[in-house]
Write a protein that holds these residues in place. Sequence first.
Motif, PDB file in Angstrom:
ATOM      1  N   UNK A 147       0.827  -1.211   0.000  1.00  0.00           N
ATOM      2  CA  UNK A 147       0.000   0.000   0.000  1.00  0.00           C
ATOM      3  C   UNK A 147       0.862   1.262   0.000  1.00  0.00           C
ATOM      4  N   UNK A 148       1.888   1.280   0.835  1.00  0.00           N
ATOM      5  CA  UNK A 148       2.729   2.471   0.933  1.00  0.00           C
ATOM      6  C   UNK A 148       3.597   2.668  -0.298  1.00  0.00           C
ATOM      7  N   UNK A 149       3.928   1.561  -0.978  1.00  0.00           N
ATOM      8  CA  UNK A 149       4.723   1.683  -2.204  1.00  0.00           C
ATOM      9  C   UNK A 149       3.930   2.346  -3.320  1.00  0.00           C
ATOM     10  N   UNK A 150       2.600   2.288  -3.226  1.00  0.00           N
ATOM     11  CA  UNK A 150       1.725   2.857  -4.268  1.00  0.00           C
ATOM     12  C   UNK A 150       1.196   4.233  -3.894  1.00  0.00           C
ATOM     13  N   UNK A 151       1.734   4.840  -2.839  1.00  0.00           N
ATOM     14  CA  UNK A 151       1.329   6.186  -2.430  1.00  0.00           C
ATOM     15  C   UNK A 151       2.369   7.211  -2.862  1.00  0.00           C
ATOM     16  N   UNK A 199      -5.472   3.373   3.169  1.00  0.00           N
ATOM     17  CA  UNK A 199      -5.459   2.900   1.792  1.00  0.00           C
ATOM     18  C   UNK A 199      -5.096   4.041   0.852  1.00  0.00           C
ATOM     19  N   UNK A 200      -4.347   3.743  -0.216  1.00  0.00           N
ATOM     20  CA  UNK A 200      -4.001   4.821  -1.157  1.00  0.00           C
ATOM     21  C   UNK A 200      -5.233   5.310  -1.907  1.00  0.00           C
ATOM     22  N   UNK A 201      -5.450   6.609  -1.890  1.00  0.00           N
ATOM     23  CA  UNK A 201      -6.590   7.176  -2.618  1.00  0.00           C
ATOM     24  C   UNK A 201      -6.284   7.329  -4.099  1.00  0.00           C
ATOM     25  N   UNK A 202      -5.032   7.532  -4.422  1.00  0.00           N
ATOM     26  CA  UNK A 202      -4.625   7.678  -5.822  1.00  0.00           C
ATOM     27  C   UNK A 202      -3.375   6.846  -6.041  1.00  0.00           C
ATOM     28  N   UNK A 203      -3.502   5.719  -6.733  1.00  0.00           N
ATOM     29  CA  UNK A 203      -2.381   4.798  -6.930  1.00  0.00           C
ATOM     30  C   UNK A 203      -1.348   5.414  -7.864  1.00  0.00           C
ATOM     31  N   UNK A 204      -0.117   5.431  -7.412  1.00  0.00           N
ATOM     32  CA  UNK A 204       0.971   5.946  -8.227  1.00  0.00           C
ATOM     33  C   UNK A 204       2.161   4.992  -8.147  1.00  0.00           C
ATOM     34  N   UNK A 205       2.848   4.825  -9.256  1.00  0.00           N
ATOM     35  CA  UNK A 205       4.015   3.947  -9.319  1.00  0.00           C
ATOM     36  C   UNK A 205       5.313   4.747  -9.334  1.00  0.00           C
ATOM     37  N   UNK A 206       5.225   6.028  -8.989  1.00  0.00           N
ATOM     38  CA  UNK A 206       6.399   6.879  -9.088  1.00  0.00           C
ATOM     39  C   UNK A 206       7.500   6.437  -8.137  1.00  0.00           C
ATOM     40  N   UNK A 207       7.114   6.004  -6.921  1.00  0.00           N
ATOM     41  CA  UNK A 207       8.128   5.542  -5.979  1.00  0.00           C
ATOM     42  C   UNK A 207       8.868   4.323  -6.490  1.00  0.00           C
ATOM     43  N   UNK A 208       8.135   3.403  -7.120  1.00  0.00           N
ATOM     44  CA  UNK A 208       8.762   2.201  -7.679  1.00  0.00           C
ATOM     45  C   UNK A 208       9.680   2.571  -8.829  1.00  0.00           C
ATOM     46  N   UNK A 209       9.201   3.478  -9.703  1.00  0.00           N
ATOM     47  CA  UNK A 209      10.013   3.898 -10.850  1.00  0.00           C
ATOM     48  C   UNK A 209      11.285   4.611 -10.393  1.00  0.00           C
ATOM     49  N   UNK A 210      11.136   5.513  -9.414  1.00  0.00           N
ATOM     50  CA  UNK A 210      12.307   6.251  -8.921  1.00  0.00           C
ATOM     51  C   UNK A 210      13.333   5.311  -8.303  1.00  0.00           C
ATOM     52  N   UNK A 211      12.859   4.351  -7.517  1.00  0.00           N
ATOM     53  CA  UNK A 211      13.793   3.414  -6.902  1.00  0.00           C
ATOM     54  C   UNK A 211      14.477   2.555  -7.965  1.00  0.00           C
ATOM     55  N   UNK A 212      13.707   2.062  -8.954  1.00  0.00           N
ATOM     56  CA  UNK A 212      14.272   1.213 -10.016  1.00  0.00           C
ATOM     57  C   UNK A 212      15.401   1.944 -10.732  1.00  0.00           C
ATOM     58  N   UNK A 213      15.176   3.219 -11.039  1.00  0.00           N
ATOM     59  CA  UNK A 213      16.178   3.987 -11.785  1.00  0.00           C
ATOM     60  C   UNK A 213      17.359   4.359 -10.896  1.00  0.00           C
ATOM     61  N   UNK A 214      17.103   4.624  -9.628  1.00  0.00           N
ATOM     62  CA  UNK A 214      18.181   5.079  -8.749  1.00  0.00           C
ATOM     63  C   UNK A 214      19.203   3.984  -8.504  1.00  0.00           C
ATOM     64  N   UNK A 215      18.766   2.760  -8.320  1.00  0.00           N
ATOM     65  CA  UNK A 215      19.708   1.674  -8.000  1.00  0.00           C
ATOM     66  C   UNK A 215      20.019   0.797  -9.211  1.00  0.00           C
TER      67      UNK A 215
END
Length: 270
Positions: free
Chosen positions: A26-30, A43-59
């Motif tokens: 849940x927190x990964x999609x906030x 619960x996330x009111x607006x699902x976003x994948x930005x945190x996942x994308x940022x982490x994927x690119x950073x490491x």
Amino acid sequence: MKRHAVFWSLIVLAVVMLAPFVIVAMNALKSPAEYAADGPLALPSDITFQGIVDFWERVDFGQKLLNSLVISGSVAVLAVIISVFNAYALGIGRVRGRLWILIAFLVANTLPQEALVYPLYYLAKETGLYDTQLSVIIVFTIIQAAFGTYLLSSTFVGFPAELLEAARIDGANKWQTLVRIVVPVSRPTLAVLFVFFFIWTWNEFFLPLVLLISNDTQTVPVALGVLQGQRLMDATMTSASALLGVIPAIAFFLIFQRTLTRGITAGAVK
């Protein structure tokens, strides 16, 4: 009544075990703003994948994922093969000093990694394998094969003598007996070992942290630990890193779940 009590107890236990994973997902999609406003349990009111994308690119998570797959897969395959050879000699061949050899393998499995880290670091430096995936593959192949040898030797001791005698009468040599008789009969047990070796190696952190220092050679657990230790991530990106770190191991386990079940069931039937 007892069956219902056991059933509901298992349901409660499953919920307790899955709750941390659900919270992390849940927190990964906030977004960071939503996390700060609503907290970690909302619960996330607006699902976003930005945190996942940022982490994927950073490491460069794709490279770390490939490194872990190569290392874990290689260790699992090599450790199973070496365990089979060793156990065949100890369990069926009955070499001299078998008991003491098994005790040595058992003691090797009880040694903490902290006691091994400096000798392994020194050997890797002297052989030119430091900061290479090959060094980690060699180390964990030996460690996992020690356990596999101990386990398979106990299994091969009770291997049906009738099958071995029939193979000998048919003119099969020791190599043919191993490949055509012992390995096919023991395939469920070997499959279980392969799954365990893969997951155990995937989750290893301490020795890969010491032996792999370059960004191009690090595994997923090392990359997660190093980046979190640098305090460069917010809460949502931290949750994204935890989610991405555990999903591959869960996926591998689910893919080979039937194989694992068959292996355990075959061992129970025997």
